[in-house]
Design a protein around this motif. Structure first.
Motif, PDB file in Angstrom:
ATOM      1  N   ASN A  39       0.825  -1.213   0.000  1.00  0.00           N
ATOM      2  CA  ASN A  39       0.000   0.000   0.000  1.00  0.00           C
ATOM      3  C   ASN A  39       0.857   1.261   0.000  1.00  0.00           C
ATOM      4  OD1 ASN A  39      -2.530  -1.156  -0.119  1.00  0.00           O
ATOM      5  ND2 ASN A  39      -2.707  -1.355   2.083  1.00  0.00           N
ATOM      6  N   TYR A  40       1.867   1.320   0.856  1.00  0.00           N
ATOM      7  CA  TYR A  40       2.719   2.509   0.904  1.00  0.00           C
ATOM      8  C   TYR A  40       3.550   2.639  -0.372  1.00  0.00           C
ATOM      9  CZ  TYR A  40       1.467   3.656   5.675  1.00  0.00           C
ATOM     10  OH  TYR A  40       0.768   4.028   6.790  1.00  0.00           O
ATOM     11  N   ARG A  41       4.005   1.513  -0.920  1.00  0.00           N
ATOM     12  CA  ARG A  41       4.775   1.558  -2.162  1.00  0.00           C
ATOM     13  C   ARG A  41       3.914   2.119  -3.299  1.00  0.00           C
ATOM     14  NH1 ARG A  41       4.865  -1.540  -6.448  1.00  0.00           N
ATOM     15  NH2 ARG A  41       3.834  -3.347  -5.529  1.00  0.00           N
ATOM     16  N   LEU A  42       2.696   1.601  -3.431  1.00  0.00           N
ATOM     17  CA  LEU A  42       1.810   2.072  -4.493  1.00  0.00           C
ATOM     18  C   LEU A  42       1.384   3.522  -4.274  1.00  0.00           C
ATOM     19  CD1 LEU A  42      -0.371  -1.121  -5.043  1.00  0.00           C
ATOM     20  CD2 LEU A  42       1.468  -0.242  -6.503  1.00  0.00           C
ATOM     21  N   ALA A  43       1.180   3.909  -3.024  1.00  0.00           N
ATOM     22  CA  ALA A  43       0.801   5.290  -2.721  1.00  0.00           C
ATOM     23  C   ALA A  43       1.895   6.263  -3.140  1.00  0.00           C
ATOM     24  CB  ALA A  43       0.500   5.448  -1.237  1.00  0.00           C
ATOM     25  N   LYS A  44       3.134   5.800  -3.114  1.00  0.00           N
ATOM     26  CA  LYS A  44       4.263   6.642  -3.529  1.00  0.00           C
ATOM     27  C   LYS A  44       4.618   6.416  -4.997  1.00  0.00           C
ATOM     28  CE  LYS A  44       6.199   7.218   1.027  1.00  0.00           C
ATOM     29  NZ  LYS A  44       5.967   8.632   1.177  1.00  0.00           N
ATOM     30  N   ASP A  45       3.793   5.625  -5.682  1.00  0.00           N
ATOM     31  CA  ASP A  45       3.974   5.339  -7.103  1.00  0.00           C
ATOM     32  C   ASP A  45       5.349   4.728  -7.391  1.00  0.00           C
ATOM     33  OD1 ASP A  45       2.906   5.184  -9.653  1.00  0.00           O
ATOM     34  OD2 ASP A  45       3.781   7.104 -10.264  1.00  0.00           O
ATOM     35  N   LEU A  46       5.770   3.812  -6.514  1.00  0.00           N
ATOM     36  CA  LEU A  46       7.041   3.115  -6.683  1.00  0.00           C
ATOM     37  C   LEU A  46       6.797   1.710  -7.223  1.00  0.00           C
ATOM     38  CD1 LEU A  46       8.760   4.059  -3.296  1.00  0.00           C
ATOM     39  CD2 LEU A  46       9.195   5.063  -5.549  1.00  0.00           C
ATOM     40  N   LYS A  47       7.727   1.213  -7.969  1.00  0.00           N
ATOM     41  CA  LYS A  47       7.699  -0.169  -8.468  1.00  0.00           C
ATOM     42  C   LYS A  47       8.426  -1.058  -7.469  1.00  0.00           C
ATOM     43  CE  LYS A  47       5.911   1.035 -12.429  1.00  0.00           C
ATOM     44  NZ  LYS A  47       4.499   0.904 -12.591  1.00  0.00           N
ATOM     45  N   GLN A  48       8.167  -2.350  -7.550  1.00  0.00           N
ATOM     46  CA  GLN A  48       8.869  -3.286  -6.671  1.00  0.00           C
ATOM     47  C   GLN A  48      10.374  -3.183  -6.861  1.00  0.00           C
ATOM     48  OE1 GLN A  48       7.162  -7.173  -7.373  1.00  0.00           O
ATOM     49  NE2 GLN A  48       5.631  -6.884  -5.771  1.00  0.00           N
ATOM     50  N   ARG A  49      10.811  -2.876  -8.058  1.00  0.00           N
ATOM     51  CA  ARG A  49      12.253  -2.796  -8.299  1.00  0.00           C
ATOM     52  C   ARG A  49      12.890  -1.667  -7.506  1.00  0.00           C
ATOM     53  NH1 ARG A  49      13.269   1.389 -11.852  1.00  0.00           N
ATOM     54  NH2 ARG A  49      11.554   1.737 -13.288  1.00  0.00           N
ATOM     55  N   HIS A  50      12.154  -0.576  -7.247  1.00  0.00           N
ATOM     56  CA  HIS A  50      12.686   0.519  -6.432  1.00  0.00           C
ATOM     57  C   HIS A  50      12.981   0.039  -5.016  1.00  0.00           C
ATOM     58  CE1 HIS A  50      10.429   2.997  -9.502  1.00  0.00           C
ATOM     59  NE2 HIS A  50      11.663   3.436  -9.617  1.00  0.00           N
ATOM     60  N   ILE A  51      12.057  -0.723  -4.466  1.00  0.00           N
ATOM     61  CA  ILE A  51      12.259  -1.254  -3.114  1.00  0.00           C
ATOM     62  C   ILE A  51      13.376  -2.291  -3.147  1.00  0.00           C
ATOM     63  CG2 ILE A  51      11.165  -2.432  -1.158  1.00  0.00           C
ATOM     64  CD1 ILE A  51      10.110   0.448  -1.793  1.00  0.00           C
ATOM     65  N   ALA A  52      13.379  -3.133  -4.170  1.00  0.00           N
ATOM     66  CA  ALA A  52      14.416  -4.164  -4.300  1.00  0.00           C
ATOM     67  C   ALA A  52      15.805  -3.525  -4.337  1.00  0.00           C
ATOM     68  CB  ALA A  52      14.175  -5.009  -5.548  1.00  0.00           C
ATOM     69  N   GLU A  53      15.946  -2.459  -5.098  1.00  0.00           N
ATOM     70  CA  GLU A  53      17.232  -1.769  -5.168  1.00  0.00           C
ATOM     71  C   GLU A  53      17.617  -1.177  -3.817  1.00  0.00           C
ATOM     72  OE1 GLU A  53      16.661   1.064  -8.322  1.00  0.00           O
ATOM     73  OE2 GLU A  53      16.720  -0.488  -9.878  1.00  0.00           O
ATOM     74  N   ALA A  54      16.643  -0.614  -3.119  1.00  0.00           N
ATOM     75  CA  ALA A  54      16.913   0.020  -1.826  1.00  0.00           C
ATOM     76  C   ALA A  54      17.375  -0.996  -0.775  1.00  0.00           C
ATOM     77  CB  ALA A  54      15.672   0.755  -1.323  1.00  0.00           C
ATOM     78  N   ILE A  55      16.820  -2.215  -0.839  1.00  0.00           N
ATOM     79  CA  ILE A  55      17.161  -3.222   0.171  1.00  0.00           C
ATOM     80  C   ILE A  55      18.202  -4.216  -0.344  1.00  0.00           C
ATOM     81  CG2 ILE A  55      14.938  -2.995   1.329  1.00  0.00           C
ATOM     82  CD1 ILE A  55      14.089  -5.654   0.056  1.00  0.00           C
ATOM     83  N   ASP A  56      18.669  -4.008  -1.573  1.00  0.00           N
ATOM     84  CA  ASP A  56      19.676  -4.872  -2.194  1.00  0.00           C
ATOM     85  C   ASP A  56      19.219  -6.329  -2.243  1.00  0.00           C
ATOM     86  OD1 ASP A  56      22.084  -5.242  -3.533  1.00  0.00           O
ATOM     87  OD2 ASP A  56      23.165  -5.731  -1.680  1.00  0.00           O
ATOM     88  N   LYS A  57      17.962  -6.496  -2.660  1.00  0.00           N
ATOM     89  CA  LYS A  57      17.364  -7.833  -2.820  1.00  0.00           C
ATOM     90  C   LYS A  57      16.684  -7.873  -4.183  1.00  0.00           C
ATOM     91  CE  LYS A  57      18.083  -9.007   1.563  1.00  0.00           C
ATOM     92  NZ  LYS A  57      19.068  -9.970   1.972  1.00  0.00           N
ATOM     93  N   SER A  58      16.147  -9.029  -4.534  1.00  0.00           N
ATOM     94  CA  SER A  58      15.477  -9.188  -5.826  1.00  0.00           C
ATOM     95  C   SER A  58      14.040  -8.666  -5.774  1.00  0.00           C
ATOM     96  CB  SER A  58      15.472 -10.652  -6.243  1.00  0.00           C
ATOM     97  OG  SER A  58      14.630 -11.393  -5.382  1.00  0.00           O
ATOM     98  N   GLU A  59      13.522  -8.353  -6.958  1.00  0.00           N
ATOM     99  CA  GLU A  59      12.109  -7.964  -7.055  1.00  0.00           C
ATOM    100  C   GLU A  59      11.209  -9.099  -6.593  1.00  0.00           C
ATOM    101  OE1 GLU A  59      10.675  -5.934 -10.654  1.00  0.00           O
ATOM    102  OE2 GLU A  59      12.798  -5.634 -11.157  1.00  0.00           O
ATOM    103  N   SER A  60      11.594 -10.326  -6.886  1.00  0.00           N
ATOM    104  CA  SER A  60      10.759 -11.463  -6.475  1.00  0.00           C
ATOM    105  C   SER A  60      10.690 -11.553  -4.951  1.00  0.00           C
ATOM    106  CB  SER A  60      11.262 -12.775  -7.080  1.00  0.00           C
ATOM    107  OG  SER A  60      12.545 -13.098  -6.605  1.00  0.00           O
ATOM    108  N   PHE A  61      11.775 -11.195  -4.268  1.00  0.00           N
ATOM    109  CA  PHE A  61      11.752 -11.199  -2.800  1.00  0.00           C
ATOM    110  C   PHE A  61      10.784 -10.143  -2.282  1.00  0.00           C
ATOM    111  CE2 PHE A  61      13.596  -9.894   1.383  1.00  0.00           C
ATOM    112  CZ  PHE A  61      13.312 -11.071   2.068  1.00  0.00           C
ATOM    113  N   VAL A  62      10.790  -8.967  -2.915  1.00  0.00           N
ATOM    114  CA  VAL A  62       9.844  -7.916  -2.529  1.00  0.00           C
ATOM    115  C   VAL A  62       8.416  -8.415  -2.734  1.00  0.00           C
ATOM    116  CG1 VAL A  62       9.024  -5.573  -3.008  1.00  0.00           C
ATOM    117  CG2 VAL A  62      11.489  -6.049  -2.978  1.00  0.00           C
ATOM    118  N   GLY A  63       8.162  -9.094  -3.846  1.00  0.00           N
ATOM    119  CA  GLY A  63       6.841  -9.667  -4.096  1.00  0.00           C
ATOM    120  C   GLY A  63       6.458 -10.682  -3.036  1.00  0.00           C
ATOM    121  N   GLN A  64       7.410 -11.509  -2.625  1.00  0.00           N
ATOM    122  CA  GLN A  64       7.146 -12.500  -1.572  1.00  0.00           C
ATOM    123  C   GLN A  64       6.807 -11.809  -0.258  1.00  0.00           C
ATOM    124  OE1 GLN A  64      10.732 -14.806  -1.579  1.00  0.00           O
ATOM    125  NE2 GLN A  64      10.105 -16.060  -3.320  1.00  0.00           N
TER     126      GLN A  64
END
Length: 108
Positions: A13-38
């Protein structure tokens, strides 16, 4: 309701509210997009360090990622149902949310 589900729904919810993609979070946490999805689906639990980094990337306090919405949910069966609804709604995209709103209004 599992804490991982609530946490994941809030991250989404917070990611979408900020109009961010999963890859933005993945890059920030140095993990894969699939991990963010999980994480968002409540399938994986991040470490405390990763939680802090996710919160920083979303510019929110860590505690709000564990909170149910609204912050004061009723206790008992009603609270459990509202939390389940929140988790399910968090999985929807914007078009699906718009349809869900129309469906809920039809119940009034």
């Amino acid at each position: 309701m599992k804490l991982m589900d609530t946490f994941g729904a809030n991250v989404r919810n917070y990611r979408l509210a900020k109009d961010l993609k999963q890859r933005h979070i993945a890059e920030a946490i140095d993990k894969s997009e699939s991990f963010v999805g999980q994480i968002e689906r409540g399938e994986s639990a991040p470490s405390f360090d990763t939680i802090e980094t996710i919160a920083a990337a979303l510019d929110v306090p860590e505690v709000v990622l564990f909170a149910t919405t609204p912050m004061s949910v009723p206790t008992g069966e009603r609270g459990k149902l509202l939390q389940r609804i929140h988790v399910q709604l968090a999985k929807l995209n914007n078009a699906e949310l718009a349809r869900a709103v129309k469906m809920l209004k039809a119940l009034e």
